[in-house]
Write an enzyme that holds these catalytic residues in place. Sequence first.
Site, PDB file in Angstrom:
ATOM      1  N   SER A 118      33.298  31.481  33.963  1.00 22.18           N
ATOM      2  CA  SER A 118      34.413  31.631  33.027  1.00 22.18           C
ATOM      3  C   SER A 118      34.460  30.457  32.061  1.00 22.18           C
ATOM      4  CB  SER A 118      35.722  31.719  33.806  1.00 22.18           C
ATOM      5  OG  SER A 118      35.831  32.987  34.399  1.00 22.18           O
ATOM      6  N   CYS A 138      31.890  29.211  37.517  1.00 20.17           N
ATOM      7  CA  CYS A 138      30.872  29.743  38.441  1.00 20.17           C
ATOM      8  C   CYS A 138      29.443  29.547  37.944  1.00 20.17           C
ATOM      9  CB  CYS A 138      31.112  31.232  38.690  1.00 20.17           C
ATOM     10  SG  CYS A 138      32.691  31.566  39.453  1.00 20.17           S
ATOM     11  N   HIS A 195      26.513  37.983  39.207  1.00 19.64           N
ATOM     12  CA  HIS A 195      27.598  37.158  39.746  1.00 19.64           C
ATOM     13  C   HIS A 195      28.627  38.116  40.347  1.00 19.64           C
ATOM     14  CE1 HIS A 195      30.880  34.456  40.253  1.00 19.64           C
ATOM     15  NE2 HIS A 195      31.596  34.990  39.273  1.00 19.64           N
ATOM     16  N   SER A 229      39.453  38.623  31.884  1.00 18.93           N
ATOM     17  CA  SER A 229      38.263  37.977  32.466  1.00 18.93           C
ATOM     18  C   SER A 229      37.158  39.011  32.716  1.00 18.93           C
ATOM     19  CB  SER A 229      38.606  37.221  33.753  1.00 18.93           C
ATOM     20  OG  SER A 229      38.835  38.095  34.848  1.00 18.93           O
ATOM     21  N   ASN A 287      34.557  35.847  46.934  1.00 18.90           N
ATOM     22  CA  ASN A 287      34.020  35.068  45.816  1.00 18.90           C
ATOM     23  C   ASN A 287      33.783  33.633  46.279  1.00 18.90           C
ATOM     24  OD1 ASN A 287      33.245  34.111  43.323  1.00 18.90           O
ATOM     25  ND2 ASN A 287      35.164  34.572  42.267  1.00 18.90           N
ATOM     26  N   LYS A 300      30.559  47.349  37.616  1.00 17.25           N
ATOM     27  CA  LYS A 300      30.910  47.508  36.190  1.00 17.25           C
ATOM     28  C   LYS A 300      29.816  46.888  35.304  1.00 17.25           C
ATOM     29  CE  LYS A 300      35.961  47.047  36.804  1.00 17.25           C
ATOM     30  NZ  LYS A 300      36.679  48.166  36.242  1.00 17.25           N
ATOM     31  N   THR A 322      40.565  38.420  45.923  1.00 16.67           N
ATOM     32  CA  THR A 322      39.228  38.035  45.427  1.00 16.67           C
ATOM     33  C   THR A 322      38.940  36.558  45.709  1.00 16.67           C
ATOM     34  OG1 THR A 322      39.989  37.545  43.168  1.00 16.67           O
ATOM     35  CG2 THR A 322      39.342  39.808  43.617  1.00 16.67           C
ATOM     36  N   GLU A 346      33.028  23.959  41.258  1.00 15.44           N
ATOM     37  CA  GLU A 346      34.199  23.874  40.388  1.00 15.44           C
ATOM     38  C   GLU A 346      35.431  23.527  41.222  1.00 15.44           C
ATOM     39  OE1 GLU A 346      34.076  28.527  39.577  1.00 15.44           O
ATOM     40  OE2 GLU A 346      36.048  27.725  39.139  1.00 15.44           O
TER      41      GLU A 346
HETATM   42  P1  HMG Z   1      44.458  44.359  39.933  1.00 16.20           P
HETATM   43  O1  HMG Z   1      45.497  44.400  38.902  1.00 16.20           O
HETATM   44  O2  HMG Z   1      44.911  44.088  41.290  1.00 16.20           O
HETATM   45  O3  HMG Z   1      43.653  45.638  40.176  1.00 16.20           O
HETATM   46  O4  HMG Z   1      43.409  43.254  39.425  1.00 16.20           O
HETATM   47  P2  HMG Z   1      43.483  47.001  39.333  1.00 16.20           P
HETATM   48  O5  HMG Z   1      44.791  47.657  39.212  1.00 16.20           O
HETATM   49  O6  HMG Z   1      42.671  46.731  38.092  1.00 16.20           O
HETATM   50  O7  HMG Z   1      42.633  47.758  40.416  1.00 16.20           O
HETATM   51  C1  HMG Z   1      41.385  47.294  40.790  1.00 16.20           C
HETATM   52  C2  HMG Z   1      40.504  48.515  41.037  1.00 16.20           C
HETATM   53  O8  HMG Z   1      41.006  49.186  42.204  1.00 16.20           O
HETATM   54  C3  HMG Z   1      40.556  49.550  39.903  1.00 16.20           C
HETATM   55  O9  HMG Z   1      39.253  50.071  39.786  1.00 16.20           O
HETATM   56  C4  HMG Z   1      41.504  50.626  40.439  1.00 16.20           C
HETATM   57  O10 HMG Z   1      41.273  51.907  39.901  1.00 16.20           O
HETATM   58  C5  HMG Z   1      41.154  50.589  41.916  1.00 16.20           C
HETATM   59  P3  HMG Z   1      38.538  50.128  38.348  1.00 16.20           P
HETATM   60  O11 HMG Z   1      39.393  50.946  37.470  1.00 16.20           O
HETATM   61  O12 HMG Z   1      38.481  48.693  37.859  1.00 16.20           O
HETATM   62  O13 HMG Z   1      37.192  50.701  38.619  1.00 16.20           O
HETATM   63  N1  HMG Z   1      42.232  51.084  42.787  1.00 16.20           N
HETATM   64  C6  HMG Z   1      41.986  51.819  43.888  1.00 16.20           C
HETATM   65  N2  HMG Z   1      40.839  52.270  44.433  1.00 16.20           N
HETATM   66  C7  HMG Z   1      40.914  52.985  45.592  1.00 16.20           C
HETATM   67  N3  HMG Z   1      42.100  53.276  46.197  1.00 16.20           N
HETATM   68  C8  HMG Z   1      43.272  52.842  45.681  1.00 16.20           C
HETATM   69  C9  HMG Z   1      43.250  52.080  44.475  1.00 16.20           C
HETATM   70  N4  HMG Z   1      44.187  51.504  43.707  1.00 16.20           N
HETATM   71  C10 HMG Z   1      43.557  50.892  42.677  1.00 16.20           C
HETATM   72  N5  HMG Z   1      44.406  53.122  46.298  1.00 16.20           N
HETATM   73  C11 HMG Z   1      41.535  41.873  39.176  1.00 16.20           C
HETATM   74  C12 HMG Z   1      42.044  43.222  39.677  1.00 16.20           C
HETATM   75  C13 HMG Z   1      40.024  41.794  39.395  1.00 16.20           C
HETATM   76  C14 HMG Z   1      41.841  41.689  37.698  1.00 16.20           C
HETATM   77  C15 HMG Z   1      42.231  40.751  40.002  1.00 16.20           C
HETATM   78  O14 HMG Z   1      41.872  40.869  41.360  1.00 16.20           O
HETATM   79  C16 HMG Z   1      41.893  39.344  39.525  1.00 16.20           C
HETATM   80  O15 HMG Z   1      42.530  38.819  38.610  1.00 16.20           O
HETATM   81  N6  HMG Z   1      40.873  38.663  40.155  1.00 16.20           N
HETATM   82  C17 HMG Z   1      40.445  37.337  39.757  1.00 16.20           C
HETATM   83  C18 HMG Z   1      39.669  37.340  38.457  1.00 16.20           C
HETATM   84  C19 HMG Z   1      38.266  37.888  38.571  1.00 16.20           C
HETATM   85  O16 HMG Z   1      37.689  37.944  39.635  1.00 16.20           O
HETATM   86  N7  HMG Z   1      37.667  38.247  37.420  1.00 16.20           N
HETATM   87  C20 HMG Z   1      36.318  38.753  37.392  1.00 16.20           C
HETATM   88  C21 HMG Z   1      35.585  38.441  36.092  1.00 16.20           C
HETATM   89  S1  HMG Z   1      35.651  36.676  35.694  1.00 16.20           S
HETATM   90  C22 HMG Z   1      34.521  35.958  36.815  1.00 16.20           C
HETATM   91  O17 HMG Z   1      33.782  36.632  37.461  1.00 16.20           O
HETATM   92  C23 HMG Z   1      34.571  34.473  36.948  1.00 16.20           C
HETATM   93  C24 HMG Z   1      35.196  33.950  38.224  1.00 16.20           C
HETATM   94  O18 HMG Z   1      34.315  34.124  39.304  1.00 16.20           O
HETATM   95  C25 HMG Z   1      35.606  32.485  38.072  1.00 16.20           C
HETATM   96  C26 HMG Z   1      34.582  31.472  37.592  1.00 16.20           C
HETATM   97  O19 HMG Z   1      33.726  31.708  36.749  1.00 16.20           O
HETATM   98  O20 HMG Z   1      34.732  30.328  38.018  1.00 16.20           O
HETATM   99  C27 HMG Z   1      36.481  34.673  38.569  1.00 16.20           C
END
Ligand code: HMG
Length: 424
Positions: free
Chosen positions: A335, A133, A257, A226, A302, A266, A176, A101
Amino acid sequence: MTNDQTSTPSSSSSPGTASHRSIGIDAIAFAVPRAYVELADLAAARGVPPTKYIQGLGVVQMAVAHPDEDPVTLATEAARRCLMAAGRSPAEIGLCIVGTETAVDHSKPVSSYLHGLLGLPSACRVFETKHACFGGTAGLLNAVDWLAAGSARGRCALIVCTDIARYSVGTAGEPTQGAGAVAMLISENPRLLELEPGITGCFSQNVHDFWRPLYRKDALVDGQFSVQCYLDALAGAYAEWQRLSESSEPLVRTCYHVPYGKMARKAHQRRCQLDGMTDEAADKSFAVEVEPSLRVPSQVGNIYTGSLYLALLSLLYHQAAELSGKRIGLFSYGSGCAAEFFAGRVMPTAAAQIARAGVDTTLANRHRLDIPVYEELRKNDIHVDQRPSEMPSAAETGAALAMVDRSPRFNGIDNQERRIYTVA
Ligand code: HMG
């Protein structure tokens, strides 16, 4: 050909209606850029506790590409290693599909560059697939159907998943990121994983969870949405797979994935809920059934199309011997979105075969980047594809370098904006 194919088609497999041949992944290898960032360093620079990235997201290191590393060079290196691991020559390939991609051209596919750089035969079907992906899985399942239909006539398919995952610096997506390629040889009587042709659970819907407009290098994402889309797609694809699967034999491991390790956790929790398990049982199941597949991805980040297959490589690298003859699950998510759940059986030859993938050496032969150097690299990202080459034009160097012994470097563009690849 040095291929000592000692495996026989598994009598206990339950092939789909498409074929009764034993078809699957014969060899696998990967390539990563020569540099990486420690997530603890990135956390310090962004003013967040390192535990947020390392435990919260499940990422320890992320691969970062230099300007001379791109999806073509990574794909070529992974494919070269895969052919070596399989003991196959380019002449044995009749189908080559590149899932990506982060293509390098709107028209000319990465697969054409790969065809020239590897010296694949002219009587070889070559193309590139895109669906975020999911693109690599589209290629893999296409190759399985090609073999099941009898089109291979003794040849193999080469599937390469290659990407550089970029989000803007300072965004929630930044930890990520990652970069790398996974190449797989798909054949009859595979030595690694026998697949179940025709039995896959699909799920698709039109969602705006992650996208990258044509003018951008960095992806845009609705992060939390997402995650929800991924989990909904998992539930849909798993239900469909259960409906179609002709075997009640359990899946002893599942590879998901892996945009980051926590997402796979999750996903497994959701699947356990669907199977009626308690949260406590789901946690135990995760440690046994999923964790080994996340070890290599946690050091790379990733890699989009290749992420599921890097998880498979990690699982087999750590546990192929004990999984011999066992059935495992695979879940691919792209996605947009498209998802597929399918299964395979680990072959008795898998442990010997995966030992040739060079996993530890590949990861060890990298250097750690300081955050200011990483940020400087990211600033120049946008100009990388427009850099004039110091080499003669593409016409003068010739399109096919046929370099199966060493990986190429992206050297810039010539005066007609053609990309030039050279051996370092
Ligand atoms: P965020 O806002 O930085 O993180 O976004 P958060 O506030 O949701 O925290 C992440 C986790 O860290 C949470 O755990 C917190 O509790 C924990 P959870 O509740 O989810 O179990 N946390 C801590 N843990 C330990 N010590 C601490 C602490 N503070 C917080 N101090 C997000 C996270 C993944 C949304 C962001 O990084 C993002 O947007 N990433 C890119 C999108 C993505 O990867 N999406 C995944 C699904 S879509 C997919 O897989 C397709 C993709 O590969 C693309 C394609 O298909 O081409 C992305």
